[in-house]
Design a protein around this motif. Structure first.
Motif, PDB file in Angstrom:
ATOM      1  N   MET A   1       4.241  29.315  33.896  1.00  6.02           N
ATOM      2  CA  MET A   1       3.019  29.062  33.149  1.00  6.02           C
ATOM      3  C   MET A   1       2.334  30.359  32.732  1.00  6.02           C
ATOM      4  O   MET A   1       1.585  30.368  31.770  1.00  6.02           O
ATOM      5  CB  MET A   1       2.054  28.230  33.993  1.00  6.02           C
ATOM      6  CG  MET A   1       2.475  26.780  34.121  1.00  6.02           C
ATOM      7  SD  MET A   1       1.499  25.820  35.267  1.00  6.02           S
ATOM      8  CE  MET A   1      -0.146  26.101  34.752  1.00  6.02           C
ATOM      9  N   ILE A   2       2.587  31.446  33.445  1.00  6.21           N
ATOM     10  CA  ILE A   2       1.906  32.697  33.132  1.00  6.21           C
ATOM     11  C   ILE A   2       2.335  33.214  31.757  1.00  6.21           C
ATOM     12  O   ILE A   2       1.544  33.801  31.035  1.00  6.21           O
ATOM     13  CB  ILE A   2       2.177  33.748  34.230  1.00  6.21           C
ATOM     14  CG1 ILE A   2       1.460  33.324  35.510  1.00  6.21           C
ATOM     15  CG2 ILE A   2       1.723  35.125  33.813  1.00  6.21           C
ATOM     16  CD1 ILE A   2       1.734  34.204  36.686  1.00  6.21           C
ATOM     17  N   GLY A   3       3.577  33.002  31.385  1.00  8.27           N
ATOM     18  CA  GLY A   3       4.068  33.543  30.127  1.00  8.27           C
ATOM     19  C   GLY A   3       3.468  32.914  28.891  1.00  8.27           C
ATOM     20  O   GLY A   3       3.429  33.525  27.834  1.00  8.27           O
ATOM     21  N   GLY A   4       3.002  31.697  28.965  1.00  8.70           N
ATOM     22  CA  GLY A   4       2.481  31.015  27.791  1.00  8.70           C
ATOM     23  C   GLY A   4       1.014  31.264  27.586  1.00  8.70           C
ATOM     24  O   GLY A   4       0.196  31.044  28.447  1.00  8.70           O
ATOM     25  N   GLY A   5       0.642  31.749  26.465  1.00  8.44           N
ATOM     26  CA  GLY A   5      -0.756  31.930  26.149  1.00  8.44           C
ATOM     27  C   GLY A   5      -1.358  33.178  26.759  1.00  8.44           C
ATOM     28  O   GLY A   5      -2.123  33.880  26.108  1.00  8.44           O
ATOM     29  N   ILE A   6      -1.047  33.463  28.015  1.00  5.94           N
ATOM     30  CA  ILE A   6      -1.651  34.621  28.668  1.00  5.94           C
ATOM     31  C   ILE A   6      -1.156  35.909  28.007  1.00  5.94           C
ATOM     32  O   ILE A   6      -1.929  36.851  27.820  1.00  5.94           O
ATOM     33  CB  ILE A   6      -1.375  34.595  30.179  1.00  5.94           C
ATOM     34  CG1 ILE A   6      -2.116  33.415  30.802  1.00  5.94           C
ATOM     35  CG2 ILE A   6      -1.792  35.897  30.830  1.00  5.94           C
ATOM     36  CD1 ILE A   6      -1.891  33.237  32.275  1.00  5.94           C
ATOM     37  N   THR A   7       0.093  35.955  27.619  1.00  5.23           N
ATOM     38  CA  THR A   7       0.624  37.117  26.912  1.00  5.23           C
ATOM     39  C   THR A   7      -0.135  37.322  25.607  1.00  5.23           C
ATOM     40  O   THR A   7      -0.522  38.438  25.262  1.00  5.23           O
ATOM     41  CB  THR A   7       2.130  36.927  26.627  1.00  5.23           C
ATOM     42  OG1 THR A   7       2.802  36.688  27.850  1.00  5.23           O
ATOM     43  CG2 THR A   7       2.712  38.128  25.931  1.00  5.23           C
ATOM     44  N   PHE A   8      -0.357  36.231  24.905  1.00  2.84           N
ATOM     45  CA  PHE A   8      -1.079  36.298  23.638  1.00  2.84           C
ATOM     46  C   PHE A   8      -2.507  36.795  23.851  1.00  2.84           C
ATOM     47  O   PHE A   8      -3.017  37.623  23.102  1.00  2.84           O
ATOM     48  CB  PHE A   8      -1.075  34.922  22.962  1.00  2.84           C
ATOM     49  CG  PHE A   8      -1.850  34.893  21.672  1.00  2.84           C
ATOM     50  CD1 PHE A   8      -1.359  35.512  20.545  1.00  2.84           C
ATOM     51  CD2 PHE A   8      -3.072  34.249  21.599  1.00  2.84           C
ATOM     52  CE1 PHE A   8      -2.074  35.487  19.356  1.00  2.84           C
ATOM     53  CE2 PHE A   8      -3.785  34.216  20.428  1.00  2.84           C
ATOM     54  CZ  PHE A   8      -3.286  34.838  19.296  1.00  2.84           C
ATOM     55  N   ALA A  39       9.917  31.461  28.634  1.00  2.03           N
ATOM     56  CA  ALA A  39      10.879  30.513  29.201  1.00  2.03           C
ATOM     57  C   ALA A  39      12.075  31.238  29.800  1.00  2.03           C
ATOM     58  O   ALA A  39      12.600  30.819  30.838  1.00  2.03           O
ATOM     59  CB  ALA A  39      11.338  29.524  28.134  1.00  2.03           C
ATOM     60  N   LEU A  40      12.500  32.316  29.180  1.00  3.39           N
ATOM     61  CA  LEU A  40      13.612  33.088  29.724  1.00  3.39           C
ATOM     62  C   LEU A  40      13.232  33.707  31.072  1.00  3.39           C
ATOM     63  O   LEU A  40      14.010  33.663  32.025  1.00  3.39           O
ATOM     64  CB  LEU A  40      14.030  34.176  28.732  1.00  3.39           C
ATOM     65  CG  LEU A  40      15.283  34.951  29.075  1.00  3.39           C
ATOM     66  CD1 LEU A  40      16.487  34.021  29.188  1.00  3.39           C
ATOM     67  CD2 LEU A  40      15.542  36.006  28.011  1.00  3.39           C
ATOM     68  N   SER A  79      10.463  25.116  32.226  1.00  2.00           N
ATOM     69  CA  SER A  79       9.803  26.362  31.827  1.00  2.00           C
ATOM     70  C   SER A  79       9.223  26.243  30.428  1.00  2.00           C
ATOM     71  O   SER A  79       8.069  26.612  30.191  1.00  2.00           O
ATOM     72  CB  SER A  79      10.787  27.531  31.860  1.00  2.00           C
ATOM     73  OG  SER A  79      11.243  27.765  33.153  1.00  2.00           O
ATOM     74  N   VAL A  80      10.004  25.735  29.505  1.00  2.00           N
ATOM     75  CA  VAL A  80       9.523  25.588  28.126  1.00  2.00           C
ATOM     76  C   VAL A  80       8.349  24.615  28.068  1.00  2.00           C
ATOM     77  O   VAL A  80       7.351  24.873  27.381  1.00  2.00           O
ATOM     78  CB  VAL A  80      10.679  25.138  27.200  1.00  2.00           C
ATOM     79  CG1 VAL A  80      10.160  24.752  25.831  1.00  2.00           C
ATOM     80  CG2 VAL A  80      11.719  26.234  27.071  1.00  2.00           C
TER      81      VAL A  80
END
Length: 184
Positions: A1-8, A39-40, A79-80
Motif C-alpha cells: 500500500m505504501i507504493g500507491g499514491g504516497i510516491t506521488f 506492485a513490483l 499488490s496491484v
C-alpha cells in the motif's frame, strides 16, 4: 500500500510532479507506471515473506513450481489492488505526512477483519459485512488455500477475480482523479 499514491505525494512535496507535466507520456501511462512500480516492489516483498513464512511453518512441497506460480499471481494481484486503492485515496492529498497516518489506520482496519488473525465465521454480523468488502480477506483466503490447504487454481480463482474487479473498479476513478491532481 505504501507504493500507491504516497510516491506521488512525496514527488509533489519535492516539486518533482511538475516534471510529469512536461514528459511526453499520457497521464494514464504515468499512473500505470507508478502502480506497476509499487506492485513490483509489493510482489518481491510479499513473495519473499510468503516463502519465509512457508519455510517457518513447514509447509510441504512449498517449492512446487505450479504452487509458486499461483502464489506469485495472488501476491501480484493483491499488490496491484491495494496500490491502486491507496493511490485513489491519496491522489488529492498534499501533505506528505497524511498518507503515512492514513496508511497506518487503513492497514489496521483492513487487516483485522480479513480473517488472518481470527476466523471470519466467528465474527459478529456487522464485522462479517466489513470482511466481505475488505480486499485483504480475499488475499488471505487465497494464500491460505494455496499454502495450508494445498489447492490449485480452483481454490484461488474466485479470490483473484474479486481482487481484479477491486483493481478495475478503482482504476477508472483513479484515472480521472489523477488527471485533476497532476494539473493542480
Amino acid at each position: 500500500m505504501i507504493g500507491g499514491g504516497i510516491t506521488f505525494i512525496d514527488d509533489k512535496a519535492r516539486g518533482l510532479h511538475e516534471g510529469y507535466l512536461v514528459t511526453p507520456i499520457q497521464k494514464t501511462e504515468l499512473v500505470m507506471g507508478l502502480i506497476g512500480a509499487g506492485a513490483l516492489k509489493g510482489l518481491m516483498a510479499g513473495f519473499i515473506l510468503t516463502i519465509i513464512g512457508g519455510l517457518i511453518a513447514g509447509i510441504p512441497r512449498l517449492w512446487d513450481p505450479v504452487r509458486l506460480f499461483y502464489l506469485a499471481i495472488v501476491v501480484l494481484v493483491a499488490s496491484v489492488a491495494m496500490i491502486s486503492f491507496m493511490f485513489l485515496v491519496m491522489v488529492r492529498v498534499d501533505d506528505p505526512l497524511v498518507p503515512r497516518a492514513i496508511f497506518g489506520v487503513l492497514n489496521t482496519l483492513l487487516f483485522f477483519p480479513s480473517g488472518a488473525v481470527y476466523p471470519i465465521e466467528a465474527f459478529p454480523g456487522w464485522l462479517k459485512w466489513i470482511s466481505i468488502v475488505d480486499p485483504f480477506t480475499y488475499t488471505v483466503h487465497a494464500l491460505r488455500n494455496l499454502t495450508i490447504k494445498n489447492t490449485g487454481f480452483e481454490g484461488i480463482y474466485k479470490d483473484v477475480l474479486i481482487l481484479c474487479v477491486f483493481f478495475c473498479h478503482h482504476d477508472w476513478r483513479e484515472h480521472r482523479a489523477v488527471q485533476a491532481a497532476i494539473v493542480t
